[in-house]
Design a protein around this motif. Structure first.
Motif, short mmCIF file in Angstrom:
data_model
loop_
_atom_site.label_atom_id
_atom_site.label_comp_id
_atom_site.label_asym_id
_atom_site.label_seq_id
_atom_site.Cartn_x
_atom_site.Cartn_y
_atom_site.Cartn_z
N GLU A 159 6.36 -11.20 -7.86
CA GLU A 159 5.43 -10.55 -6.98
C GLU A 159 4.67 -9.54 -7.61
OE1 GLU A 159 5.22 -7.71 -3.10
OE2 GLU A 159 6.90 -9.23 -3.16
N LEU A 160 3.58 -9.79 -7.86
CA LEU A 160 2.57 -8.92 -8.32
C LEU A 160 2.13 -7.71 -7.55
CD1 LEU A 160 0.03 -11.12 -10.12
CD2 LEU A 160 1.85 -10.38 -11.09
N TYR A 161 2.64 -6.22 -8.09
CA TYR A 161 2.49 -5.12 -7.52
C TYR A 161 1.07 -4.82 -7.57
CZ TYR A 161 2.33 0.15 -7.44
OH TYR A 161 2.23 1.31 -7.25
N THR A 162 0.39 -4.61 -6.36
CA THR A 162 -1.12 -4.89 -6.48
C THR A 162 -1.71 -3.34 -6.23
OG1 THR A 162 -0.67 -5.45 -3.97
CG2 THR A 162 -1.63 -7.40 -5.72
N GLU A 163 -0.95 -2.36 -5.94
CA GLU A 163 -1.78 -1.22 -5.65
C GLU A 163 -2.74 -0.65 -6.76
OE1 GLU A 163 -2.55 3.06 -5.96
OE2 GLU A 163 -1.30 2.09 -7.40
N PRO A 164 -2.62 -1.05 -7.97
CA PRO A 164 -3.71 -0.49 -8.81
C PRO A 164 -4.95 -1.32 -8.64
CG PRO A 164 -1.54 -0.96 -10.21
CD PRO A 164 -1.26 -1.36 -8.87
N TYR A 165 -4.83 -2.42 -8.27
CA TYR A 165 -6.20 -3.19 -7.88
C TYR A 165 -6.72 -2.71 -6.42
CZ TYR A 165 -8.58 -6.70 -4.87
OH TYR A 165 -9.63 -7.16 -4.17
N ASP A 200 -0.66 -2.60 -0.68
CA ASP A 200 -1.75 -1.96 -0.50
C ASP A 200 -2.81 -2.92 -0.30
OD1 ASP A 200 -0.68 0.33 -0.11
OD2 ASP A 200 -1.60 1.35 -1.90
N LEU A 201 -2.43 -4.34 -0.01
CA LEU A 201 -3.57 -5.41 0.13
C LEU A 201 -3.95 -5.12 1.99
CD1 LEU A 201 -1.85 -8.48 -1.55
CD2 LEU A 201 -4.22 -7.06 -2.26
N ASN A 202 -5.24 -5.26 2.11
CA ASN A 202 -5.74 -4.82 3.48
C ASN A 202 -6.72 -5.97 3.78
OD1 ASN A 202 -8.04 -3.89 2.32
ND2 ASN A 202 -7.06 -1.90 2.07
N GLN A 203 -7.53 -5.88 4.92
CA GLN A 203 -8.48 -6.75 5.22
C GLN A 203 -9.86 -6.73 4.29
OE1 GLN A 203 -9.32 -7.36 9.37
NE2 GLN A 203 -7.74 -6.12 10.07
N ALA A 204 -10.08 -5.76 3.94
CA ALA A 204 -11.14 -5.42 2.91
C ALA A 204 -11.05 -5.76 1.65
CB ALA A 204 -11.35 -4.00 3.17
N ASN A 205 -9.93 -5.83 1.27
CA ASN A 205 -9.72 -6.17 -0.41
C ASN A 205 -8.98 -7.57 -0.49
OD1 ASN A 205 -6.82 -5.94 -0.25
ND2 ASN A 205 -7.29 -3.52 -0.86
N ILE A 221 2.20 -8.34 3.44
CA ILE A 221 1.45 -6.96 3.77
C ILE A 221 2.23 -6.49 4.96
CG2 ILE A 221 -0.98 -6.30 4.35
CD1 ILE A 221 -1.90 -8.90 3.24
N GLY A 222 2.22 -5.20 4.87
CA GLY A 222 2.92 -4.43 5.81
C GLY A 222 2.35 -3.23 6.43
N HIS A 223 2.18 -2.13 5.65
CA HIS A 223 1.44 -0.89 6.05
C HIS A 223 0.06 -1.01 6.77
CE1 HIS A 223 0.93 3.57 6.23
NE2 HIS A 223 -0.35 3.25 5.83
N ALA A 224 -1.00 -1.65 5.90
CA ALA A 224 -2.22 -1.90 6.37
C ALA A 224 -2.27 -2.71 7.82
CB ALA A 224 -3.22 -2.54 5.28
#
Length: 253
Positions: A159-165, A200-205, A221-224
């Motif tokens: 699972e790639l940790y996507t926060e930097p993206y 931190d993946l969300n609808q915008a990204n 995806i959780g928080h967003a």
């Protein structure tokens, strides 16, 4: 289990976090899972931490029973295998477990495994989980050179940790980060690993990420998503994320 597009797994930790501020049992984690699955989500994710500040042990068991009633849906339990994760893996045998190198009091996941250091520690636990029929995913930074190491210790996926993206999205560093993640995903595929992604993946990204990064089988995806659901409801929110996934798939076809 195979899905024609990237599968959406909804992380319910934040629902439990709100519930835990009172002793009324609301909002219900199992009700949230039901609504998300009814709306088309392909899976449910939880990350039960040792301090039980959000998802609790009884939630993990109740959700396991719930997901079994949804043919085709997947259950993913995340956590540190040196803390409490393996107890759940042994008892429940979820479809997937995601090994995350968090400390016990860590605020949120913020880095992947250092397999040059930790490979021999995680190897036997990966083997145990797989022997139980549980797919193992390793939470990893977007480092192409580390992907063969993940395969060598026996993982099925990363699972790639996507926060930097996510932090770079819409800014001058977006292209650099996308290139990093695309290279890491391709290296994982070349090593024979499946690719998941989350944080931190969300609808915008989300769609931009999936258009550029090859072979992503699942996003967690959780928080967003839960934040969006506070305003839009679970059904509309899940369907919006599924549309983002579909738009990326259409662009690749």
């Amino acid at each position: 289990m195979n899905h024609p597009r990237t599968a959406l797994s909804v992380n319910l930790n934040k629902v439990a976090l709100v519930r835990n501020t009172r002793h009324l049992g609301i909002p219900s984690v199992t009700r949230a899972a039901t609504l998300c699955l009814q709306a088309g989500a392909q899976g449910i994710t939880v990350h039960p931490r040792p301090d039980a500040r959000h998802i609790r042990a009884d939630d993990v068991h109740e959700l396991s029973a719930l997901v079994k009633a949804w043919p085709g849906a997947e259950y993913n339990i995340e956590g540190n295998p040196f803390h409490n994760l393996m107890d759940f893996v042994r008892a429940l045998r979820p479809h997937q477990c995601t090994f995350v190198p968090d400390s016990e009091g860590q605020f949120t996941s913020d880095h992947g495994w250092d397999l040059a250091r930790d490979a021999e520690r995680v190897r036997p636990l990966i083997a145990e989980a797989r022997a139980l029929g549980v797919r193992v995913s390793l939470f990893m930074d977007a480092d192409a050179a580390a992907m063969p190491l993940a395969r060598a210790v026996g993982a099925d996926r990363v699972e790639l940790y996507t926060e930097p993206y996510a932090a770079a999205h819409g800014g001058p560093d977006q292209a650099v980060q996308i290139a990093r993640f695309a290279a890491a995903a391709q290296a994982a595929l070349d090593a024979g690993l499946g690719v998941n992604a989350g944080h931190d993946l969300n609808q915008a990204n989300l769609a931009d990420f999936l258009r550029a990064v090859p072979g992503v089988q699942e996003v967690s995806i959780g928080h967003a998503l839960i934040s969006d659901a506070l305003e839009q409801g679970y059904e509309r929110t899940v369907q919006a994320y599924l549309r983002a996934i579909a738009s990326a798939a259409s662009a690749q076809s």
